[in-house]
Scaffold this motif. Structure first.
Motif, PDB file in Angstrom:
ATOM      1  N   SER C 163       7.840 -11.201  -4.531  1.00  0.00           N
ATOM      2  CA  SER C 163       6.679  -9.944  -3.638  1.00  0.00           C
ATOM      3  C   SER C 163       5.425 -10.332  -3.229  1.00  0.00           C
ATOM      4  N   VAL C 164       5.546  -9.958  -4.505  1.00  0.00           N
ATOM      5  CA  VAL C 164       3.866 -10.594  -5.186  1.00  0.00           C
ATOM      6  C   VAL C 164       3.829 -12.795  -4.500  1.00  0.00           C
ATOM      7  N   LEU C 165       4.632 -12.921  -4.613  1.00  0.00           N
ATOM      8  CA  LEU C 165       4.846 -14.696  -4.909  1.00  0.00           C
ATOM      9  C   LEU C 165       4.693 -14.927  -2.750  1.00  0.00           C
ATOM     10  N   VAL C 166       5.465 -14.071  -2.397  1.00  0.00           N
ATOM     11  CA  VAL C 166       5.407 -14.094  -1.035  1.00  0.00           C
ATOM     12  C   VAL C 166       4.093 -14.246  -0.569  1.00  0.00           C
ATOM     13  N   LEU C 167       3.755 -12.560  -1.252  1.00  0.00           N
ATOM     14  CA  LEU C 167       1.763 -12.016  -0.375  1.00  0.00           C
ATOM     15  C   LEU C 167       1.417 -13.314  -0.541  1.00  0.00           C
ATOM     16  N   THR C 168       1.477 -13.691  -1.814  1.00  0.00           N
ATOM     17  CA  THR C 168       0.394 -14.578  -2.043  1.00  0.00           C
ATOM     18  C   THR C 168      -0.055 -15.820  -1.143  1.00  0.00           C
ATOM     19  N   MET C 169       1.606 -16.018  -0.696  1.00  0.00           N
ATOM     20  CA  MET C 169       1.420 -17.372  -0.011  1.00  0.00           C
ATOM     21  C   MET C 169       1.023 -17.281   1.503  1.00  0.00           C
ATOM     22  N   MET C 170       1.613 -15.935   1.769  1.00  0.00           N
ATOM     23  CA  MET C 170       0.175 -15.507   3.190  1.00  0.00           C
ATOM     24  C   MET C 170      -0.893 -15.279   3.261  1.00  0.00           C
ATOM     25  N   ILE C 171      -1.610 -15.030   2.672  1.00  0.00           N
ATOM     26  CA  ILE C 171      -2.819 -14.393   2.107  1.00  0.00           C
ATOM     27  C   ILE C 171      -4.281 -16.146   2.157  1.00  0.00           C
ATOM     28  N   LEU C 172      -3.692 -16.539   1.462  1.00  0.00           N
ATOM     29  CA  LEU C 172      -4.451 -17.937   0.626  1.00  0.00           C
ATOM     30  C   LEU C 172      -4.800 -18.604   1.635  1.00  0.00           C
ATOM     31  N   PRO C 173      -4.279 -18.647   3.104  1.00  0.00           N
ATOM     32  CA  PRO C 173      -4.898 -19.392   4.134  1.00  0.00           C
ATOM     33  C   PRO C 173      -6.160 -18.389   4.336  1.00  0.00           C
ATOM     34  N   THR C 174      -5.553 -17.180   4.629  1.00  0.00           N
ATOM     35  CA  THR C 174      -7.140 -16.428   5.073  1.00  0.00           C
ATOM     36  C   THR C 174      -8.141 -16.250   4.203  1.00  0.00           C
ATOM     37  N   ILE C 175      -7.913 -16.629   2.811  1.00  0.00           N
ATOM     38  CA  ILE C 175      -8.933 -16.327   2.433  1.00  0.00           C
ATOM     39  C   ILE C 175      -9.751 -17.800   1.968  1.00  0.00           C
ATOM     40  N   THR C 176      -8.882 -19.070   1.754  1.00  0.00           N
ATOM     41  CA  THR C 176      -9.714 -20.369   2.167  1.00  0.00           C
ATOM     42  C   THR C 176     -10.211 -19.929   3.031  1.00  0.00           C
ATOM     43  N   MET C 177      -9.498 -20.141   4.538  1.00  0.00           N
ATOM     44  CA  MET C 177     -10.349 -20.729   5.404  1.00  0.00           C
ATOM     45  C   MET C 177     -12.033 -19.682   5.316  1.00  0.00           C
ATOM     46  N   LEU C 178     -12.395 -18.750   5.108  1.00  0.00           N
ATOM     47  CA  LEU C 178     -13.224 -17.917   5.163  1.00  0.00           C
ATOM     48  C   LEU C 178     -14.209 -18.513   4.227  1.00  0.00           C
ATOM     49  N   SER C 179     -13.210 -18.595   3.055  1.00  0.00           N
ATOM     50  CA  SER C 179     -14.377 -19.398   1.700  1.00  0.00           C
ATOM     51  C   SER C 179     -14.733 -20.485   2.100  1.00  0.00           C
ATOM     52  N   ILE C 180     -14.459 -21.166   2.862  1.00  0.00           N
ATOM     53  CA  ILE C 180     -14.629 -22.597   3.409  1.00  0.00           C
ATOM     54  C   ILE C 180     -15.896 -22.503   4.035  1.00  0.00           C
ATOM     55  N   THR C 181     -15.345 -21.220   5.398  1.00  0.00           N
ATOM     56  CA  THR C 181     -16.851 -21.716   5.813  1.00  0.00           C
ATOM     57  C   THR C 181     -17.991 -21.230   5.246  1.00  0.00           C
ATOM     58  N   ALA C 182     -17.682 -19.501   4.060  1.00  0.00           N
ATOM     59  CA  ALA C 182     -19.550 -19.070   3.459  1.00  0.00           C
ATOM     60  C   ALA C 182     -19.701 -20.344   2.542  1.00  0.00           C
ATOM     61  N   PHE C 183     -18.403 -21.254   2.245  1.00  0.00           N
ATOM     62  CA  PHE C 183     -18.927 -21.992   1.077  1.00  0.00           C
ATOM     63  C   PHE C 183     -20.090 -23.149   1.653  1.00  0.00           C
ATOM     64  N   LYS C 184     -19.557 -23.797   3.227  1.00  0.00           N
ATOM     65  CA  LYS C 184     -20.118 -24.521   4.120  1.00  0.00           C
ATOM     66  C   LYS C 184     -21.935 -23.553   5.021  1.00  0.00           C
ATOM     67  N   SER C 185     -21.803 -22.134   4.765  1.00  0.00           N
ATOM     68  CA  SER C 185     -23.144 -22.198   5.319  1.00  0.00           C
ATOM     69  C   SER C 185     -24.334 -22.145   4.101  1.00  0.00           C
ATOM     70  N   VAL C 186     -23.537 -22.297   2.748  1.00  0.00           N
ATOM     71  CA  VAL C 186     -25.178 -22.783   1.680  1.00  0.00           C
ATOM     72  C   VAL C 186     -25.963 -23.402   2.432  1.00  0.00           C
ATOM     73  N   PRO C 187     -27.085 -23.174   2.361  1.00  0.00           N
ATOM     74  CA  PRO C 187     -28.022 -24.021   2.945  1.00  0.00           C
ATOM     75  C   PRO C 187     -28.649 -25.354   1.787  1.00  0.00           C
ATOM     76  N   ARG C 188     -28.842 -25.859   2.107  1.00  0.00           N
ATOM     77  CA  ARG C 188     -28.417 -27.059   1.746  1.00  0.00           C
ATOM     78  C   ARG C 188     -29.611 -27.101   0.755  1.00  0.00           C
ATOM     79  N   GLU C 189     -30.993 -26.682   0.914  1.00  0.00           N
ATOM     80  CA  GLU C 189     -32.025 -26.334   0.024  1.00  0.00           C
ATOM     81  C   GLU C 189     -31.649 -26.109  -1.448  1.00  0.00           C
ATOM     82  N   VAL C 190     -30.546 -24.776  -1.244  1.00  0.00           N
ATOM     83  CA  VAL C 190     -30.427 -23.735  -2.812  1.00  0.00           C
ATOM     84  C   VAL C 190     -30.208 -25.390  -3.662  1.00  0.00           C
ATOM     85  N   GLU C 191     -28.762 -25.732  -3.276  1.00  0.00           N
ATOM     86  CA  GLU C 191     -27.984 -27.493  -3.680  1.00  0.00           C
ATOM     87  C   GLU C 191     -28.578 -28.516  -4.520  1.00  0.00           C
TER      88      GLU C 191
END
Lengths: 309, 401, 307
Positions: C163-191
């Motif tokens: 069950s854990v493995l199946v759920l992991t596979m299912m929520i992986l895309p969701t968290i990944t996509m939102l994390s990508i957005t989060a990373f992309k919106s970190v202001p350049r100046e900070v980096e």
């Protein structure tokens, strides 16, 4: 935050490993049972003198797992080397499980008919008491069909144990009495249900009868013997769970008295205690079964005379 | 000092590579599994066939001469037929016919109940019994549960087959395909317009007051509701509603109650997608139109909506994808009975529910499930591709690339 | 002159009618949530307030108990099972998702990045029934073999781990996509600031970008948790229907709230049917509660990072 997650991770993995570890040491018996509406359960617990447990799950050993139907029980015991359960004799051959002899007597058709095998029970059927729709009339015709040689052949071919009846007629001989079967019934749905132990026999019967009765649509929804009377003539007979024909894998009780000529017995069946094919056990007594199911005995080595694993 | 940092950096970089690799492995594993197990069963008969097997009843005399054939096991010479132990689409053990010789009398028989001509061939199977009459005139029965070998041996004694019920094929998904199409069409007709109209109102016309804000928050709350809850709602409310609308006394769910439940489910998706589509249309269009004297409603329907069409089309495709993939809600809102003849007031299974139906029983049929999964995946992925293409074009159009 | 005024009047009427029509559609959409709440509670409260053949369910025992069967409806252990399985799935998927997102957003070259994003999007589009088939047909086999290798007997692979493995596979895309957005919106100046101070790119990504993206990542986690708690079909196909006690061992079968609602659904009336609505009520309550708690944490983290 990180620390918190780290601690959680350790806790969880720890719990997981702790939980896993115990299985290797003692071969604990995994007990499987049917749910309380099952006729098979009723027959089984009656035969081992454990009637308290028929309707009451709390009397059973605490780790007992509930199987959803005859087929589910087979799947579960097949996947569990330490499992024990009980199924209908009709499904034993194809189940891949090992059937245990009961009190020294092997489960077989002969031993059921001569009365030496103690775990036997009737397969019964009952039809609706309604008499309005075409489906109701088809149910009445089905009632007559059940007493014919055609039905007997089918029941026997699926493993039902039928006492020989030389005077049974064929369907062709009596079909004139049931004109509804000569119509085109493709648009009529007749609902069958009840015991899951009788399900495969019921499906063959409905298929055969449908061919002979205008090709009605047979809809099967087997939820347990408890539904047989309830959904045809009892509390549910006009509700959403209503059935036209119900099957039960036990006798009808005193509060399930059907109207005259609306029910009958289609076969005898044996209930067989089953274990996984890898289990070395071959025989079991009613006392041992009672001990296992009540939790008095919890490991395979405790089932006297046989040292498993 | 520097090398330590370089090593640590490489390790960190390495684990991000590994993490990404995991996603690729998962996708490849899923696709490989589904195609490996399912492609064999994806035949024309499977897609267009009935789920109920065809059923025949025959009776026939054995051949006068023995029909010799050494190539097959479990071969009955008097009838020129070979058997094999097999399983049917329900994964139940049956005895299947693997060969019928050209000279066999089984090649053209008459069905004893319907009178139609039948040609028994490879693929026919029986599940109950064969009633035979032997050379001495005695009746005997060959039971399917005794297996193919016993069947062929006992047939050697049979002078005549008196009664034999044979089945053929079955396990087809045509009914479920039709049910899915019905559901898609009905949901697009019922739920989709309501979603669009709601989005149009909220985006273009609604005044900014508390009442509207309350409505908005109610609609937002719908996005977090799990599909099984919609299923419960469908079972409790929409089944009775559909029974009333259709004036039917059938028991339980029907295609309409399923469509109604799905219509409700897709509302948040459609509303959000439409609002995004409306967002993309430049504000200038609206202002210019109003400035020219066109009233609000006309502006909305004649100027803004047409420009939002691609986005609305995306919303429609997303809806279709959702309907095809939905399972939990329909299990409750319609039920799990597979039907070959589908009507709006009858039951049926969508492709996804058909998978559930074959997997949830006593004998899960992974082959059938994966074959259907191929179809569902192909449809959903194609739809998503088209949506992506549309939004790509939209971006170009309005952001002026 | 008069014709113009007629037209104008007609226009106004049409205008008003269409507007009311649109408002009607909106009110209809908004009332769905109320319908859901009403229907679920109507049927869901019945077991606790009325008698079925002389039986009434005690709410406390229902919520707290550890055995579930037709004689004893108790979902206490089921609640624990559900939370446990979701927690494990989060613990496994968050590191993988975040690292993958970091890779896609910052480290990979454009080509690779596009390919991986497509992979994630395809995974997100796969319907849950397909994950269920994959789980029941493949993941359970792997778990069964793993169990055998460790000497543990499993119920054919039906287990917590599956069950854990199946759920992991299912929520992986969701968290990944939102994390990508989060990373992309970190202001350049900070980096750029961090790089100017002499930190390497990788150091920057892990120490600065990651920290700055935490609120966005957390939002993804909240979404993932919501999806995992509500997932019914896929989980039902790999979890089993254990009738008692919370299952903590990875190789034991288990049972979640959603799988209880879905499996064994036979009767369409009566106690067994209504009790599923009660379970639905509890499910909604838990989703709301978890969402509330997580959002509270998210606000606290956001505030911390605003400074």
């Amino acid at each position: 935050m990180k620390k918190f997650l780290g601690i959680m991770l350790v806790l969880v993995v720890g719990l997981g490993l702790v939980g896993c570890g115990k299985d290797k040491e003692d071969a604990a018996i995994k007990v499987y049972t049917r749910d309380t509406s099952s006729g098979t359960r009723d027959a089984f617990f009656t035969a081992i003198d454990f009637e308290d447990a028929i309707k009451d799950d709390t009397k059973l050993v605490s780790g007992a797992l509930i199987a959803d139907g005859n087929g589910d029980m087979i799947t579960k015991v097949k996947n569990d080397e330490n499992g024990i359960g009980y199924i209908s004799l009709t499904s034993l051959a194809s189940s891949g499980l090992k059937g245990l002899s009961f009190n020294g007597v092997t489960a077989s058709e002969a031993n059921v008919l001569n009365g030496t095998y103690g775990l036997k029970r009737p397969f019964n059927y009952i039809i609706t008491s309604n008499d309005t729709t075409d489906a109701d009339k088809l149910a009445q015709a089905f009632n007559a069909y059940m007493k014919t040689k055609d039905a007997e052949n089918i029941i026997k071919s699926k493993g039902g144990i039928v006492e020989a009846n030389a005077s049974a007629k064929t369907w062709d001989q009596i079909k004139a009495d049931y004109p509804v079967t000569a119509k085109d019934n493709k648009a009529v749905t007749v609902r069958f249900g009840g015991s899951t132990s009788v399900e495969s026999i019921a499906k063959e019967l409905s298929k055969d009868f449908s061919k002979k009765a205008g090709n009605f649509v047979a809809e099967h929804n087997h939820t347990g013997s408890g539904a047989a009377f309830k959904s045809t003539q009892g509390a549910d007979k006009d509700g959403d769970n209503a059935l036209h024909v119900g099957f039960a894998s036990r006798g009808f009780k005193s509060n399930e008295a059907g109207k005259a000529n609306t029910f009958g017995q289609l076969a005898w069946d044996a209930v067989v205690a089953v274990v996984n094919s890898k289990n070395t056990l071959t025989d079991v007594t009613s006392v041992q079964l009672r001990q296992v199911y009540s939790g008095e005995v919890t490991t395979w080595s405790g089932v006297t005379g046989n040292d498993k694993k | 000092m520097k090398t330590k940092r370089i090593i640590r950096d490489s390790v960190l970089k390495g684990i991000t590579y590994i993490a990404s690799f995991i996603s690729i492995i998962i996708l490849v594993a899923i696709l490989f599994f589904i195609f490996a197990k399912g492609s064999k069963g994806l035949t024309w008969d499977f897609i267009t066939g009935d789920n109920e097997p065809k059923s025949y009843t025959i009776s026939i005399l054995s051949n006068n001469e023995l029909i010799e054939n050494d190539k097959y096991e479990n071969y009955a010479k008097r009838f020129g037929v070979a058997f094999e132990d097999s399983v049917n689409y329900d994964k139940e053990p049956v005895v299947k016919i693997v060969f019928v010789d050209d000279k066999s009398p089984l090649h053209s028989v008459i069905d004893s109940i319907t009178g139609e001509k039948v040609s028994v061939s490879e693929g026919f199977y029986f599940t109950t019994f064969i009633e035979i009459v032997d050379d001495n005139g005695n009746t005997d029965y060959i039971y399917a549960r005794e297996g193919a070998k016993v069947a062929s041996e006992k047939l050697a004694n049979a002078k005549k087959i008196k009664d034999w019920a044979l089945s053929y094929e079955g396990g087809g998904i045509r009914g479920s395909i039709i049910t899915t199409v019905y559901l898609v069409v009905l949901t697009l007709l019922i739920g989709f317009p309501i979603g669009i109209l709601t989005a149009v109102y909220l985006h273009e016309i609604a005044p900014k007051n508390r009442f509207i804000n309350i409505l908005r928050s109610f609609i937002d709350m719908l996005t977090g509701v799990p599909s099984i809850i919609y299923g419960l709602l469908g079972a409790a409310l929409l089944i009775p509603v559909s029974q009333m609308v259709l004036q039917t006394d059938s028991i339980g769910g029907n295609v309409l109650s399923g469509a109604l439940t799905l219509s409700i489910m897709i509302l948040p998706v459609v509303i959000k997608a439409t609002e995004s589509a409306l967002d993309v249309v430049p504000k200038d269009y609206k202002l210019a139109s109003l400035a020219l004297g066109v009233n609000e409603v006309q502006t909305t329907f004649k100027v803004i909506l047409p420009n939002a069409m691609p986005g609305i089309l995306s919303a429609a495709l997303l809806t279709i994808g959702r309907v095809i993939g939905e399972s939990a809600a329909l299990i409750y809102a319609i039920g799990t009975s597979i039907k070959d003849v589908v009507s709006i007031d009858g039951k049926g299974t969508s492709l996804a529910v058909h998978i559930w139906s074959v997997m949830a029983g006593e004998n899960p049929n992974v082959e059938v499930a994966t074959s259907i999964a191929i179809i569902i995946l192909a449809l959903v992925l194609v739809l998503n591709l088209i949506v992506k293409y549309i939004s790509h074009r939209l971006d170009k159009k309005f952001k002026g690339v | 002159m008069i014709r113009n005024r007629d037209n104008k009047n007609k226009n106004i009427i049409v205008n008003k009618t269409v507007k009311s029509f649109l408002l009607l559609a909106t009110v209809l959409s908004a009332s769905i949530i109320l319908l859901i709440i009403w229907q679920i509670t109507k049927n869901g409260l019945k077991p606790f307030l009325t008698f079925y053949d002389g039986r009434k369910i005690n709410f406390f025992h229902f919520i707290v108990g550890t055995r579930y069967s037709t004689t004893n409806y108790q979902i206490g252990f089921i609640i624990i099972n559900t939370l446990y399985v979701v927690l494990l799935a989060i613990l496994v998927s968050v590191p993988i998702s975040v690292l993958t997102a970091l890779f896609i957003a910052k480290i990979a070259n454009k080509h690779f990045s596009r390919i991986l994003t497509t992979v994630i999007e395809v995974l997100a589009a796969i319907p849950s029934i397909v994950y269920g088939v994959f789980g029941a047909g493949y993941v359970t086999i792997i778990v069964k073999n793993l169990g055998n290798a460790l000497g543990i007997v499993t119920a054919g692979g039906i287990s917590v781990l599956s069950s854990v493995l199946v759920l992991t596979m299912m929520i992986l895309p969701t968290i990944t996509m939102l994390s990508i957005t989060a990373f992309k919106s970190v202001p350049r100046e900070v980096e750029e600031g961090s790089l100017a101070l002499g930190a390497s790119k990788i150091q920057t990504y892990f120490n600065v970008t990651l920290k700055a993206a935490v609120p966005g990542i957390f939002a993804g986690i909240i979404l993932g948790v919501g999806r995992a708690l509500g997932e019914a079909t896929a989980v039902s196909m790999v979890a089993g229907n254990l009738s008692s006690g919370p299952s903590f061992s990875l190789f034991d079968p288990t049972r979640t709230l959603t799988s209880t609602i879905l499996i064994g659904f036979k009767e369409t009336e009566g106690l067994d049917y209504d009790i599923r609505f009660s379970i639905g009520m509890v499910l909604i309550a838990i989703i709301l509660l978890v969402n509330f708690i997580l959002n509270y944490f998210r606000k606290r983290i956001s505030d911390k990072y605003e400074n």
